[in-house]
Design a protein around this motif. Sequence first.
Motif, PDB file in Angstrom:
ATOM      1  N   SER A 173       0.816  -1.218   0.000  1.00  0.00           N
ATOM      2  CA  SER A 173       0.000   0.000   0.000  1.00  0.00           C
ATOM      3  C   SER A 173       0.849   1.267   0.000  1.00  0.00           C
ATOM      4  O   SER A 173       0.483   2.271  -0.605  1.00  0.00           O
ATOM      5  CB  SER A 173      -0.923   0.010   1.230  1.00  0.00           C
ATOM      6  N   ILE A 174       1.983   1.229   0.696  1.00  0.00           N
ATOM      7  CA  ILE A 174       2.845   2.407   0.804  1.00  0.00           C
ATOM      8  C   ILE A 174       3.705   2.508  -0.456  1.00  0.00           C
ATOM      9  O   ILE A 174       4.357   1.534  -0.848  1.00  0.00           O
ATOM     10  CB  ILE A 174       3.743   2.308   2.051  1.00  0.00           C
ATOM     11  N   PRO A 175       3.717   3.678  -1.111  1.00  0.00           N
ATOM     12  CA  PRO A 175       4.515   3.847  -2.337  1.00  0.00           C
ATOM     13  C   PRO A 175       5.986   3.508  -2.107  1.00  0.00           C
ATOM     14  O   PRO A 175       6.566   3.876  -1.085  1.00  0.00           O
ATOM     15  CB  PRO A 175       4.333   5.329  -2.672  1.00  0.00           C
ATOM     16  N   LYS A 176       6.572   2.812  -3.069  1.00  0.00           N
ATOM     17  CA  LYS A 176       7.969   2.373  -2.935  1.00  0.00           C
ATOM     18  C   LYS A 176       8.929   3.560  -2.848  1.00  0.00           C
ATOM     19  O   LYS A 176       9.969   3.468  -2.196  1.00  0.00           O
ATOM     20  CB  LYS A 176       8.348   1.471  -4.108  1.00  0.00           C
ATOM     21  N   ILE A 177       8.593   4.678  -3.470  1.00  0.00           N
ATOM     22  CA  ILE A 177       9.466   5.848  -3.408  1.00  0.00           C
ATOM     23  C   ILE A 177       9.601   6.342  -1.969  1.00  0.00           C
ATOM     24  O   ILE A 177      10.667   6.805  -1.548  1.00  0.00           O
ATOM     25  CB  ILE A 177       8.948   6.983  -4.328  1.00  0.00           C
ATOM     26  N   ALA A 218      12.788  14.866   2.893  1.00  0.00           N
ATOM     27  CA  ALA A 218      11.634  14.335   2.161  1.00  0.00           C
ATOM     28  C   ALA A 218      11.145  13.001   2.705  1.00  0.00           C
ATOM     29  O   ALA A 218       9.958  12.680   2.583  1.00  0.00           O
ATOM     30  CB  ALA A 218      11.988  14.179   0.681  1.00  0.00           C
ATOM     31  N   GLY A 219      12.046  12.223   3.316  1.00  0.00           N
ATOM     32  CA  GLY A 219      11.680  10.884   3.766  1.00  0.00           C
ATOM     33  C   GLY A 219      10.535  10.862   4.753  1.00  0.00           C
ATOM     34  O   GLY A 219       9.415  10.438   4.425  1.00  0.00           O
ATOM     35  N   GLU A 220      10.795  11.341   5.964  1.00  0.00           N
ATOM     36  CA  GLU A 220       9.759  11.276   6.994  1.00  0.00           C
ATOM     37  C   GLU A 220       8.638  12.272   6.736  1.00  0.00           C
ATOM     38  O   GLU A 220       7.467  11.976   6.980  1.00  0.00           O
ATOM     39  CB  GLU A 220      10.370  11.513   8.381  1.00  0.00           C
ATOM     40  N   LEU A 221       8.971  13.468   6.226  1.00  0.00           N
ATOM     41  CA  LEU A 221       7.921  14.453   5.939  1.00  0.00           C
ATOM     42  C   LEU A 221       7.006  13.960   4.817  1.00  0.00           C
ATOM     43  O   LEU A 221       5.785  14.105   4.886  1.00  0.00           O
ATOM     44  CB  LEU A 221       8.547  15.800   5.572  1.00  0.00           C
ATOM     45  N   GLY A 222       7.614  13.354   3.780  1.00  0.00           N
ATOM     46  CA  GLY A 222       6.816  12.790   2.696  1.00  0.00           C
ATOM     47  C   GLY A 222       5.925  11.663   3.190  1.00  0.00           C
ATOM     48  O   GLY A 222       4.759  11.555   2.788  1.00  0.00           O
ATOM     49  N   PHE A 223       6.464  10.838   4.066  1.00  0.00           N
ATOM     50  CA  PHE A 223       5.669   9.768   4.666  1.00  0.00           C
ATOM     51  C   PHE A 223       4.525  10.359   5.482  1.00  0.00           C
ATOM     52  O   PHE A 223       3.394   9.871   5.440  1.00  0.00           O
ATOM     53  CB  PHE A 223       6.567   8.894   5.540  1.00  0.00           C
ATOM     54  N   GLY A 224       4.829  11.441   6.220  1.00  0.00           N
ATOM     55  CA  GLY A 224       3.799  12.101   7.021  1.00  0.00           C
ATOM     56  C   GLY A 224       2.661  12.625   6.158  1.00  0.00           C
ATOM     57  O   GLY A 224       1.484  12.462   6.501  1.00  0.00           O
TER      58      GLY A 224
END
Length: 238
Positions: A173-177, A218-224
């Motif tokens: 479900s979570i985008p691979k990027i 971008a990692g954690e903020l994008g995930f957020g």
Amino acid sequence: MISSQKNLTNLRKAAITSGISLIIMALAAGFSYGYVHGSLVVSGDISTTYHNIASSIMLFKAEIIGWVVILILDVIVAWSFYIFLKPVNQELALLASWLRLTYAAILGIAILNKVFVLLLLNNTDYLSLLKIDQLQVNIALYLEAFEMIWSIGLIVFGVHLLVVGWIAFQSNSIPKIISILLVLAAIGYIGIHLGKTLLIEQHIITTIELIFNIPMIAGELGFGLWLLFKGGRVTIKS
């Protein structure tokens, strides 16, 4: 059917909680570390740092409050991440949660050094007993202790992101990027703060920061953001 709907609702709540918390944390960190700490603390200049903080006590107090907000939100995220990620891999989700709680505990110890600085500046007895150069050295040591202890915590945080990134990679479900960015962010945190803890030359640390700066943001903020707008809308599974 009712149980499935309830699980989906719980996942959505956990996703929203995580997303909002991560965004608020990013803003609080930008204020406390990026703005206040960056403005008041001048690396290698104890005297200027002392006068900056002494003349901006209210701003310094606001910075400490920002750190406390971050600490509380880290605990909340540790719980909400576990709820959201356990359908994919419960054991790793639990590990990630404990790693984040460990980081939060280390951050709490680091924040105490900021409180000690505030106590030194607010207590008239200390101000009268210590010479100005002694006071400045003590404050500088507490600020360096904050940086060093926080760096140790960020190594743990990096390992936490590595586990979260791996769980995200296992999910359909979570985008691979996002999972790739989380793993790259984890490598960045671990590399940079191992370097700082082991006192590796600054130019090497600066190079690592340049390479991993974007994934770390971008990692954690994008995930957020993904959690806030998309997470939990469909059943998350491996």
